[in-house]
Design a protein around this motif. Structure first.
Motif, short mmCIF file in Angstrom:
data_model
loop_
_atom_site.label_atom_id
_atom_site.label_comp_id
_atom_site.label_asym_id
_atom_site.label_seq_id
_atom_site.Cartn_x
_atom_site.Cartn_y
_atom_site.Cartn_z
N LEU A 38 4.00 -0.34 9.43
CA LEU A 38 4.27 -0.10 8.02
C LEU A 38 5.58 -0.78 7.62
O LEU A 38 6.60 -0.63 8.30
N SER A 39 5.55 -1.54 6.54
CA SER A 39 6.71 -2.28 6.09
C SER A 39 6.96 -2.01 4.62
O SER A 39 6.01 -1.96 3.82
N TRP A 40 8.25 -1.85 4.26
CA TRP A 40 8.62 -1.63 2.86
C TRP A 40 10.08 -2.01 2.68
O TRP A 40 10.94 -1.59 3.46
N MET A 41 10.37 -2.80 1.69
CA MET A 41 11.73 -3.26 1.36
C MET A 41 12.43 -3.91 2.55
O MET A 41 13.63 -3.74 2.76
N VAL A 44 10.94 -1.95 8.76
CA VAL A 44 9.69 -1.73 9.47
C VAL A 44 9.86 -0.54 10.42
O VAL A 44 10.89 -0.40 11.06
N LEU A 48 12.59 2.16 8.64
CA LEU A 48 12.13 2.71 7.37
C LEU A 48 12.09 4.24 7.41
O LEU A 48 12.65 4.91 6.54
N ILE A 52 14.27 7.19 5.42
CA ILE A 52 13.61 8.24 4.65
C ILE A 52 13.95 9.61 5.22
O ILE A 52 14.20 10.56 4.48
#
Length: 76
Positions: A38-41, A44, A48, A52
């Motif tokens: 899962l990758s965001w901004m 990974v 990430l 969070i």
């Protein structure tokens, strides 16, 4: 005798510190073991979910710390 405001501040600070540590650990555990792709901004996996986890842990720790302090004063 420590004032009520000092107890509230102490409860909030300790709650945030404990929440950040637990949230970071739990988030890195989830991201490193289960959500590795899962990758965001640009982050990974464990990066990430560690971020969070810190945010969610700080907010939940603050809420729990303050509620415990207020519960202490309500029982008196």
């Amino acid at each position: 005798m420590v004032s009520k405001v000092a107890w509230i501040i102490l409860g909030g600070v300790l709650g945030v510190i404990i929440g950040v540590v637990v949230g970071l650990w739990f988030g890195m555990f989830l991201g490193g073991n289960f959500f590795t792709n899962l990758s965001w901004m640009g982050m990974v996996g464990y990066e990430l979910f560690g971020t969070i986890g810190v945010i969610v842990g700080a907010l939940l720790g603050l809420a729990v710390g303050l509620s415990l302090v207020f519960k202490k004063f309500e029982s008196k």
